[in-house]
Scaffold this motif. Structure first.
Motif, PDB file in Angstrom:
ATOM      1  N   HIS A   1       3.354   4.878 -13.852  1.00 55.20           N
ATOM      2  CA  HIS A   1       3.233   4.906 -12.389  1.00 55.20           C
ATOM      3  C   HIS A   1       1.857   4.424 -11.944  1.00 55.20           C
ATOM      4  N   LEU A   2       0.827   4.781 -12.688  1.00 54.88           N
ATOM      5  CA  LEU A   2      -0.516   4.291 -12.363  1.00 54.88           C
ATOM      6  C   LEU A   2      -0.579   2.773 -12.479  1.00 54.88           C
ATOM      7  N   MET A   3       0.082   2.233 -13.487  1.00 53.57           N
ATOM      8  CA  MET A   3       0.101   0.783 -13.671  1.00 53.57           C
ATOM      9  C   MET A   3       0.803   0.107 -12.492  1.00 53.57           C
ATOM     10  N   HIS A   4       1.916   0.687 -12.043  1.00 53.29           N
ATOM     11  CA  HIS A   4       2.623   0.117 -10.894  1.00 53.29           C
ATOM     12  C   HIS A   4       1.801   0.227  -9.618  1.00 53.29           C
ATOM     13  N   ALA A   5       1.091   1.327  -9.444  1.00 54.10           N
ATOM     14  CA  ALA A   5       0.234   1.477  -8.265  1.00 54.10           C
ATOM     15  C   ALA A   5      -0.829   0.390  -8.260  1.00 54.10           C
ATOM     16  N   GLN A   6      -1.415   0.123  -9.412  1.00 51.21           N
ATOM     17  CA  GLN A   6      -2.439  -0.924  -9.522  1.00 51.21           C
ATOM     18  C   GLN A   6      -1.847  -2.293  -9.201  1.00 51.21           C
ATOM     19  N   THR A   7      -0.646  -2.547  -9.690  1.00 51.17           N
ATOM     20  CA  THR A   7       0.022  -3.829  -9.427  1.00 51.17           C
ATOM     21  C   THR A   7       0.250  -4.015  -7.931  1.00 51.17           C
ATOM     22  N   HIS A   8       0.700  -2.970  -7.263  1.00 55.54           N
ATOM     23  CA  HIS A   8       0.920  -3.067  -5.815  1.00 55.54           C
ATOM     24  C   HIS A   8      -0.396  -3.214  -5.059  1.00 55.54           C
TER      25      HIS A   8
ATOM     26  N   HIS B   1       0.830  -1.207   0.000  1.00 53.92           N
ATOM     27  CA  HIS B   1       0.000   0.000   0.000  1.00 53.92           C
ATOM     28  C   HIS B   1       0.866   1.259   0.000  1.00 53.92           C
ATOM     29  N   SER B   2       1.965   1.226   0.731  1.00 53.81           N
ATOM     30  CA  SER B   2       2.885   2.378   0.740  1.00 53.81           C
ATOM     31  C   SER B   2       3.496   2.586  -0.644  1.00 53.81           C
ATOM     32  N   LYS B   3       3.882   1.500  -1.287  1.00 57.22           N
ATOM     33  CA  LYS B   3       4.452   1.595  -2.635  1.00 57.22           C
ATOM     34  C   LYS B   3       3.400   2.113  -3.624  1.00 57.22           C
ATOM     35  N   ALA B   4       2.173   1.636  -3.487  1.00 49.65           N
ATOM     36  CA  ALA B   4       1.095   2.114  -4.362  1.00 49.65           C
ATOM     37  C   ALA B   4       0.901   3.614  -4.176  1.00 49.65           C
ATOM     38  N   ALA B   5       0.929   4.064  -2.933  1.00 48.22           N
ATOM     39  CA  ALA B   5       0.761   5.497  -2.650  1.00 48.22           C
ATOM     40  C   ALA B   5       1.901   6.311  -3.253  1.00 48.22           C
ATOM     41  N   GLU B   6       3.124   5.794  -3.159  1.00 50.55           N
ATOM     42  CA  GLU B   6       4.268   6.497  -3.744  1.00 50.55           C
ATOM     43  C   GLU B   6       4.111   6.641  -5.259  1.00 50.55           C
ATOM     44  N   HIS B   7       3.677   5.563  -5.903  1.00 49.07           N
ATOM     45  CA  HIS B   7       3.480   5.619  -7.355  1.00 49.07           C
ATOM     46  C   HIS B   7       2.354   6.584  -7.727  1.00 49.07           C
ATOM     47  N   LEU B   8       1.311   6.631  -6.921  1.00 48.32           N
ATOM     48  CA  LEU B   8       0.219   7.572  -7.196  1.00 48.32           C
ATOM     49  C   LEU B   8       0.693   9.020  -7.054  1.00 48.32           C
ATOM     50  N   GLU B   9       1.543   9.273  -6.061  1.00 52.87           N
ATOM     51  CA  GLU B   9       2.091  10.628  -5.893  1.00 52.87           C
ATOM     52  C   GLU B   9       2.969  11.010  -7.085  1.00 52.87           C
ATOM     53  N   LEU B  10       3.780  10.068  -7.560  1.00 53.67           N
ATOM     54  CA  LEU B  10       4.623  10.336  -8.720  1.00 53.67           C
ATOM     55  C   LEU B  10       3.785  10.552  -9.974  1.00 53.67           C
ATOM     56  N   ALA B  11       2.703   9.789 -10.101  1.00 53.51           N
ATOM     57  CA  ALA B  11       1.804   9.980 -11.241  1.00 53.51           C
ATOM     58  C   ALA B  11       1.168  11.363 -11.189  1.00 53.51           C
ATOM     59  N   ALA B  12       0.772  11.792 -10.009  1.00 49.88           N
ATOM     60  CA  ALA B  12       0.164  13.121  -9.855  1.00 49.88           C
ATOM     61  C   ALA B  12       1.157  14.207 -10.249  1.00 49.88           C
ATOM     62  N   LYS B  13       2.409  14.064  -9.826  1.00 45.72           N
ATOM     63  CA  LYS B  13       3.432  15.056 -10.186  1.00 45.72           C
ATOM     64  C   LYS B  13       3.627  15.087 -11.700  1.00 45.72           C
ATOM     65  N   SER B  14       3.638  13.927 -12.323  1.00 47.72           N
ATOM     66  CA  SER B  14       3.798  13.878 -13.776  1.00 47.72           C
ATOM     67  C   SER B  14       2.617  14.532 -14.477  1.00 47.72           C
ATOM     68  N   HIS B  15       1.412  14.299 -13.980  1.00 44.70           N
ATOM     69  CA  HIS B  15       0.231  14.922 -14.590  1.00 44.70           C
ATOM     70  C   HIS B  15       0.274  16.446 -14.437  1.00 44.70           C
ATOM     71  N   LYS B  16       0.749  16.931 -13.300  1.00 38.67           N
ATOM     72  CA  LYS B  16       0.891  18.383 -13.125  1.00 38.67           C
ATOM     73  C   LYS B  16       1.900  18.936 -14.118  1.00 38.67           C
TER      74      LYS B  16
ATOM     75  N   GLN C   1       3.600  14.652 -23.770  1.00 36.95           N
ATOM     76  CA  GLN C   1       3.351  13.238 -24.070  1.00 36.95           C
ATOM     77  C   GLN C   1       4.324  12.337 -23.317  1.00 36.95           C
ATOM     78  N   ALA C   2       5.578  12.769 -23.218  1.00 43.06           N
ATOM     79  CA  ALA C   2       6.573  11.970 -22.492  1.00 43.06           C
ATOM     80  C   ALA C   2       6.204  11.853 -21.018  1.00 43.06           C
ATOM     81  N   HIS C   3       5.789  12.960 -20.412  1.00 45.86           N
ATOM     82  CA  HIS C   3       5.403  12.930 -18.996  1.00 45.86           C
ATOM     83  C   HIS C   3       4.098  12.158 -18.793  1.00 45.86           C
ATOM     84  N   ASP C   4       3.219  12.221 -19.763  1.00 49.43           N
ATOM     85  CA  ASP C   4       1.974  11.460 -19.663  1.00 49.43           C
ATOM     86  C   ASP C   4       2.277   9.966 -19.662  1.00 49.43           C
ATOM     87  N   LYS C   5       3.231   9.557 -20.471  1.00 45.89           N
ATOM     88  CA  LYS C   5       3.619   8.140 -20.502  1.00 45.89           C
ATOM     89  C   LYS C   5       4.164   7.716 -19.139  1.00 45.89           C
TER      90      LYS C   5
END
Length: 82
Positions: free
Chosen positions: A63-70, A24-39, A54-58
């Motif tokens: 990161h969203l995929m990794h959050a889901q995996t965790h 869950h901690s790893k998922a949260a970290e990936h979600l935070e990184l995804a949010a930063k990339s979206h910003k 486009q590069a940052h969106d990728k």
């Protein structure tokens, strides 16, 4: 203006040796990184840098995929409710 591009995250299964709370901690970290990339995507679009956006969106999508995996790994590692 130059923007640092981050190395894309590669897809890999979540380690099964982690405890549910660690997943869950790893998922949260990936979600935070995804949010930063979206910003960053929003900033780059505003600056009319669609290639950079486009590069940052990728990166955000990875990161969203990794959050889901965790999250899925955490669910599998959870002990049965009492």
């Amino acid at each position: 203006m130059t923007f640092e591009t981050k190395t894309p995250v590669t897809a890999a299964p979540a380690p099964t040796l982690l405890k549910p709370e660690q997943h869950h901690s790893k998922a949260a970290e990936h979600l935070e990184l995804a949010a930063k990339s979206h910003k960053e995507v929003a900033k780059l679009i505003t600056a009319n840098d669609h290639t950079g956006a486009q590069a940052h969106d990728k990166v955000a999508q990875e990161h969203l995929m990794h959050a889901q995996t965790h999250a899925e790994a955490a669910k599998k590692a959870m002990p049965a409710a009492k």
